[in-house]
Design an enzyme around this catalytic site. Structure first.
Site, mmCIF file in Angstrom:
data_model
loop_
_atom_site.group_PDB
_atom_site.id
_atom_site.type_symbol
_atom_site.label_atom_id
_atom_site.label_comp_id
_atom_site.label_asym_id
_atom_site.label_seq_id
_atom_site.Cartn_x
_atom_site.Cartn_y
_atom_site.Cartn_z
ATOM 1 N N ARG A 82 -3.420 -1.675 -7.780
ATOM 2 C CA ARG A 82 -4.671 -1.140 -7.249
ATOM 3 C C ARG A 82 -4.664 0.365 -7.507
ATOM 4 N NH1 ARG A 82 -4.476 -1.439 -1.372
ATOM 5 N NH2 ARG A 82 -4.943 -3.642 -1.604
ATOM 6 N N ARG A 84 -9.258 8.339 7.878
ATOM 7 C CA ARG A 84 -8.725 8.638 6.545
ATOM 8 C C ARG A 84 -9.679 8.185 5.447
ATOM 9 N NH1 ARG A 84 -4.168 6.918 8.752
ATOM 10 N NH2 ARG A 84 -4.214 4.962 7.601
ATOM 11 N N ARG A 85 -10.425 7.117 5.692
ATOM 12 C CA ARG A 85 -11.412 6.689 4.708
ATOM 13 C C ARG A 85 -12.495 7.755 4.545
ATOM 14 N NH1 ARG A 85 -7.840 3.839 4.862
ATOM 15 N NH2 ARG A 85 -7.321 5.279 3.199
ATOM 16 N N HIS A 93 -15.957 3.230 -3.980
ATOM 17 C CA HIS A 93 -17.335 3.003 -3.574
ATOM 18 C C HIS A 93 -18.297 3.824 -4.432
ATOM 19 C CE1 HIS A 93 -14.967 2.470 0.293
ATOM 20 N NE2 HIS A 93 -15.471 1.288 0.069
ATOM 21 N N ASP A 108 0.841 -1.190 0.000
ATOM 22 C CA ASP A 108 0.000 0.000 0.000
ATOM 23 C C ASP A 108 0.882 1.249 0.000
ATOM 24 O OD1 ASP A 108 -2.137 -1.670 0.137
ATOM 25 O OD2 ASP A 108 -2.736 -1.140 2.169
ATOM 26 N N MET A 109 0.450 2.264 -0.726
ATOM 27 C CA MET A 109 1.175 3.520 -0.747
ATOM 28 C C MET A 109 0.631 4.464 0.318
ATOM 29 S SD MET A 109 3.730 3.758 -2.754
ATOM 30 C CE MET A 109 4.485 2.582 -3.896
ATOM 31 N N ALA A 133 -5.729 9.087 -0.036
ATOM 32 C CA ALA A 133 -6.390 9.311 1.250
ATOM 33 C C ALA A 133 -5.646 10.237 2.196
ATOM 34 C CB ALA A 133 -6.603 7.965 1.951
ATOM 35 N N GLN A 179 -1.891 6.275 -6.745
ATOM 36 C CA GLN A 179 -2.815 7.247 -6.171
ATOM 37 C C GLN A 179 -3.077 8.372 -7.171
ATOM 38 O OE1 GLN A 179 -1.726 7.660 -1.635
ATOM 39 N NE2 GLN A 179 0.132 7.172 -2.776
#
Length: 324
Positions: A177, A281-282, A220, A129-130, A182, A158
């Site tokens: 991904r 953060r989400r 989402h 993950d970044m 975020a 990102q």
């Protein structure tokens, strides 16, 4: 403004510490799959039964003690073995800072190497993950070195970074991904408006779908999802070239519906007690997420915005009472 508030909450050490102690009382299980490996495997089984795979994240980041980084490494290795032993459909997502990137680059690499090597024995994917811009290039450096020996590594692009197009072209032969981003980044390095970020996000997704190895579309946003559906149909892109991803506890019905429609679907499954910063953060990443899950997490009778602050206040009150 709301994004800034969530980012500030995510970095509040008092609330983070309190969340570790009182998270389940506040409903953290809504957004966290478990606080231990056994519960997490159970949650993955439930997802698998719905035709959904999982990427598992041992919560925690920005570690500054070697002992914490080593503990995190052992926990991730335990999850790898548990996934293999239980035969569930899952792989690993991890953050380099949790494994010591802020302590020593070589130390972090050694921890990562051990994890990737262990997963490689089972042909299990490891996704780096970044994080924020300050850790971006060192994380890519880790990927560059690991990918010379292992083929089971991938990473995240990102969309809010100006450099994202160059990065996605460089790593197009890797499983990626694609996310919007975020963290709070400066105008020097990142787009600032939703319109700019959304436009670049779509551009990156389309590029990797047409030119890349495998694309994980983490969103989402039903508008983005509908756009991707039409794009892959128009360009005759096979479903085995991509998957949709969402966070555990968010838009559950849509997750199931997409899997039923025949799309590959993967749920990002966080576990552990260090959930508060992750969750804030989400919300900072996409304030609309308030409408998806916050009412469930904090207080069903409050409106969503009040619910977040009520949760923060509840945590501070629990800490105060504990001190007394």
């Amino acid at each position: 403004m709301l994004k800034d508030v969530f980012m500030a909450l995510s970095k509040n050490q008092l609330l983070t510490s309190a969340a570790k102690k009182y998270g389940l009382k506040l409903g953290a299980q809504t957004v966290v799959a478990g606080t231990n490996v056994e519960d997490t495997i159970k949650s993955i089984r439930e997802l698998n039964a719905l035709g959904i795979s999982a990427t598992v994240d041992n919560l925690g980041e920005f570690v500054f003690e070697r002992s914490e980084a080593l503990k995190a490494k052992e926990s991730i290795l335990e999850v790898i073995e548990a996934i293999q032993a239980n035969g569930v459909d899952a792989h690993i997502s991890l953050k380099p800072t949790q494994l010591g990137l802020d302590i020593d680059y070589d130390f972090c690499y050694e921890n990562l190497y051990e994890i990737v090597a262990a997963a490689s024995k089972y042909d299990m994917h490891i996704n780096l993950d970044m994080e924020d811009y300050g850790h971006l290039q060192p994380s890519f450096d880790l990927i560059d070195t690991l990918s010379k020996e292992f083929s089971n590594v991938g990473t995240v692009i990102q969309a809010y970074f100006y450099r994202a197009q160059d990065d996605i072209e460089k790593y197009k032969d890797m499983r990626l991904r694609i996310v919007k981003g975020a963290y709070k980044e400066s105008v020097e390095h990142a787009y600032q408006t939703k319109q700019e970020i959304d436009a670049n996000y779509i551009k990156l997704i389309e590029y990797h779908l047409l030119n890349g190895k495998f694309t994980s579309i983490a969103t989402h946003d039903h508008n983005v999802i509908n756009h991707v559906k039409k794009f892959v149909e128009d360009n005759q892109i096979s479903n085995d070239k991509f998957e949709f991803q969402m966070l555990y506890g968010f838009r559950k019905d849509m997750q199931v519906d997409l899997a039923k429609e025949g799309y590959n679907f993967c749920t990002y499954v966080p576990f552990g007690d260090d959930w508060y910063g992750y969750f804030m953060r989400r919300l900072a990443e996409r304030p609309q997420n308030l409408n998806l899950v916050v009412k469930q997490v904090f207080n069903k009778r409050t409106n969503t915005a009040i619910g977040v602050f009520a949760g923060a206040f509840a945590l501070s009150q629990l800490v105060s009472k504990k001190k007394k």
